[in-house]
Each structure stands twice: as C-alpha cells, then as structure tokens.
Design an enzyme around this catalytic site. Structure first.
Site, PDB file in Angstrom:
ATOM      1  N   LYS A  85       0.844  -1.187   0.000  1.00  0.00           N
ATOM      2  CA  LYS A  85       0.000   0.000   0.000  1.00  0.00           C
ATOM      3  C   LYS A  85       0.880   1.238   0.000  1.00  0.00           C
ATOM      4  CE  LYS A  85      -2.330  -0.417   3.852  1.00  0.00           C
ATOM      5  NZ  LYS A  85      -3.140  -0.144   5.069  1.00  0.00           N
ATOM      6  N   LYS A 106      -7.363  -6.509  -1.368  1.00  0.00           N
ATOM      7  CA  LYS A 106      -8.115  -5.847  -0.298  1.00  0.00           C
ATOM      8  C   LYS A 106      -8.920  -4.684  -0.875  1.00  0.00           C
ATOM      9  CE  LYS A 106      -5.658  -4.942   3.365  1.00  0.00           C
ATOM     10  NZ  LYS A 106      -4.468  -4.460   4.122  1.00  0.00           N
TER      11      LYS A 106
END
Length: 468
Positions: free
Chosen positions: A28, A86
């Site tokens: 991320k 995700k």
C-alpha cells in the site's frame, strides 16, 4: 495462529519485513490514504522479489463505492498475481451492488473486504460478503489521525465481529494504527492476522520508512507459526490461552498487577427488579504474574492491565448475570487463561443496593488439581474448581460427550504441521485429552512443575503406562 501482516510500499521495505519474520506482505501507499494503492509495476516487482516465501496482498485504493470502478481496479490488481486483494467498503447504500459486481472475480481470487471502525461499520454486511464469495473481512481505520482501532471498536465488540465472520467461513483480520501495547489485548480474540504499518516505522510515522528494529519488536510479540521445512517457534503453553508471552523464569518470582475501582454498568441480579436494566458494579482485581526479566523494557516483558479490563468488559457485554459470584468466577477464569498468571483475586461489588456496597471476593490460583477458596461476605468457602475455562459450555453436554484422546509423540514437537494440529485441537468444541510424549514435552513438564508445584508422581505418571 494469528499471523503478522506488514504493510510495505515496495521491494525495499518488503525485504525488511520478510527478513524480520512478517507472515504476510501487504502493499500500500500510506501517503495516498488509508488504502492508498501502489502501482501494478511495484506489485509485480515485489511478488518477484518474495518468490513465494510469503503470501502477498495489495489494496485497491480509497475508491468511490461505484460497482464498475471497484470491479475494474480489483481486476487490475488481481492480474498481478497477488494472493489477496483488499477492497475498502466505505459506508454506502451501494455496498451490496459493489459486492455483487466482484463475485466473478471472487471465484478465482481471494478478496478481503475492509470495513472501517471509525466510520460506523455495519457488520450486517458480513453475510452478504460471504454470499458473494469473499474470502475474508477485516476492520481498519479510515482516518489515521482519529485514533487507533480500539479507540473506535472497543474490546467487547471484537468477539462479536470475529465470531460472526468465522461462522460464515470468512478469514478475519484486525488493523488500524495498531501499536505494540495493542497486541496482547487483541491476541486473545484469535484473529487470523493483525495488520501493521505505523508501528513498523518507529518514530517516523506511517508515511516514513519501516525499520528492522521496529519490525522485530512487533514480531517478538506475536507467536510465530512454523514455516515450511522449518521448526516451529510456537510456545505450546500459550495456544489454549489464545495469547502470547515469552518464556518465564520461575526463579524471579511474581509481580502484582492490579486494577482498582473499575466501575461499569452491568446487567446483574437474581431479583426480578434487577432484570431489564443495568446497575453500577465495581471491580477490584489483583493478579500475581510470573516475571520474565528483572529488567523490563517493553511490552514483551510485562502483563498488561488492559488485558484485565478488556476481559471484564467482554464478559459484561455477554448479557445478564444472575450472581456476583458467577461474574467473579468468569473474570478469574478469563485472567487465569494467561499462562503467566498464577493467582488472581477478584472483588465484585454492587453499588446500588443500599447505603453501602455488597458483593463477593474470590481468590483463584493455577494448580494441577484441588479446589479454590472464595471468601464472600460471610467468609464461606466456595468449592468450585480453580479455573473453569469455557464456562458457557453446558455441563450436561460435557458429561454426555466422551473425550477424545490424542497422543502427540515427542518426535512431533518440531513438525512443520504441529501449529496447525494444536490450533485445530484448541478450537474443537469436543472435550479432548492430549497425551504428550517425551522430548520437548517432557522438558516442559519439568519446567512447569517448578511454579505449579505438582508432585514428581504426577509429573512422571505417564512413565508407568505402556505405549505412552
């Protein structure tokens, strides 16, 4: 076992996290929001670097809740070959439509839905997510400046989320600005993974770079599952407690950890007028805890008083309790599940039944056999067992179901599959008697004998039984 998920920005940080023992590498960009996405090129390069040494997940970004937008981005991320994708589910009426749009992808890629503790998460979405073939669900925080996970999702609400997700076959994760002191508070709930970013960056904050020292500190607080072909480093004493503490040194003695004047509204009482509302109850708890070192420096070396308060909150949240004695027993049993606690005193005092407080005080200790003594207002003795784990299981069922006997030979102690075997046994709803063999198991019996004070006869009882 609970796994450690480390959020990284690319190959350099991935190598640090992997070398530090992270179980899952999560990609991320923390500068781009709670679920800021990195480029697909970065994802592919990181997957190549890791080369199957650990699962890889990646986030899709802080996307608007539009089905086609989310589907397209999730497809793009999945095409890189990550193990998990995700996807943030922000509050919206479009949640069901977004999940439905992702179902074809969910059939071939493991999708993890991310709910946000600081945005009033709707856990009623869990059945819908399971119905659309999602692999798991986790709770994170959307606005990092607004606090940690436990600031928004109190401990008493976590078992409800985890149990509901598990009942639907979903993997469960917890994240959200977690710090080292949060780990011993969350491990007893046995999530499948705990996610970290800021805690891995030391004092530089979540947008800084992760450091090997910070990764090591977090890793040391989470029992590590065995890796393929390697010996397990799981401390088997801790599995039943669903928690973690490093090995203790019985020669150092004990510390007293206390919680005093902890007042909560509780649904309690046997009289009809006490049903249907709460009354103020004061808890005082003193736990005798085995020391790890005489030079404590961080969370690895202490037993957190937060564990005591979290346990009380969790028990109170279950609903009405008839007796103060029953409530005290449940609190004592919960605390004694931690292997470092050898003795606990619990006082439960109802504050609204007259001009003074009334209640009960009990003392329970960890021992191989025998009875505990409870001192109530009249000084009477309670002949209940020392630590009755899982009191909610009906006694009639325990009597009716014969226990299964499982032998674990000494040669299996370092088996790569051992952590999975023991976790499966610990999670069983059936009564199970485990017969350990020699080797490391016998060594553990000798160590345990020092502070549990059972006899040599009890410690060597299995030596007289052929085939054990």
């Amino acid at each position: 076992m609970t796994r450690m998920l480390a959020s990284v920005t690319g190959v350099d940080e991935a190598e640090i996290a992997l070398s530090g023992g992270a179980d899952v590498i999560d990609l991320k960009d923390p500068k781009a929001g709670a679920l800021g996405a990195v480029s697909t090129q970065t994802i592919r390069r990181t997957i190549s670097l890791i080369a199957g040494r650990a699962p890889v997940s990646a986030v899709c970004g802080d996307l608007p809740m539009e089905p086609e937008t989310i589907r397209a981005k999730a497809e793009e991320i999945a095409a890189t070959g990550v193990d998990y994708v995700k996807i943030g589910f922000f509050p919206t009426a479009n949640a069901a439509a977004c999940a439905a749009a992702l179902e074809p992808l969910a059939a071939r890629t493991k999708l993890i839905a991310v709910l946000f503790a600081d945005l009033a998460p709707d856990f009623e979405l869990l059945p819908m997510l399971a119905g659309h073939r999602f692999h798991g669900a986790m709770v994170d925080t959307a606005i990092k400046a607004s606090g940690r996970l436990l600031d928004h999702l109190p401990p008493e609400r976590i078992p409800g989320f985890i149990d509901r997700a598990r009942s639907l076959g979903l993997m469960v994760g917890l994240s959200g600005s977690l710090e080292a002191p949060d780990i011993p508070r969350l491990l007893p709930f046995a999530p499948d993974f705990l996610g970290f970013r800021g805690a891995l960056c030391g004092h530089s904050g979540r947008v800084g770079s992760i450091s090997p020292e910070a990764v090591a500190q977090i890793r040391d607080l989470i029992p590590e599952a065995s890796r393929a072909g390697g010996a397990s480093s799981v401390d088997y004493r801790l599995l039943a407690a669903r928690g973690y503490s490093p090995g203790t040194d019985p020669t150092l003695g004990t510390d007293k950890i206390f919680v005093r004047d902890f007042v909560l509204p509780v649904q309690i009482g046997a009289y009809s007028f006490e049903h249907g509302h709460t009354q103020q109850v004061r808890f005082d708890v003193i736990a005798d805890v085995l020391q790890v070192t005489d030079h404590p420096e961080d969370m690895r070396h202490v037993f957190s008083y937060d564990i005591i308060m979290d346990g009380i909150r969790t028990i109170v949240a279950r609903g009405h309790v008839q007796l103060s004695e029953a409530l005290a027993e449940q609190v004592a049993s919960y605390i004694l599940e931690n292997p470092r606690v050898v003795r606990v005193t619990v006082r439960v005092e109802k504050l609204e039944l007259g001009p003074g407080g009334v209640g009960v005080e009990i003392e329970r200790k960890r021992q191989s056999a025998g009875r505990g003594v409870a001192s109530g207002p009249a000084g009477r003795k309670d002949q209940s067992a020392v630590s009755r784990a899982r009191q909610e299981r009906p006694e009639a069922i325990r009597r009716a179901v014969k226990p299964a006997v499982v032998k674990l030979g000494g040669s299996t102690a370092d088996a790569a599959e051992m952590a999975d075997w023991v976790a499966a046994l610990a999670g069983s709803r059936l009564p199970i008697v485990i017969v350990p063999g020699g080797g490391r198991f016998a060594d553990q019996v000798r160590e345990t004998q020092i502070y549990m004070d059972f006899s040599d006869t009890a410690g060597h009882d299995d030596d007289r039984q052929p085939g054990t």
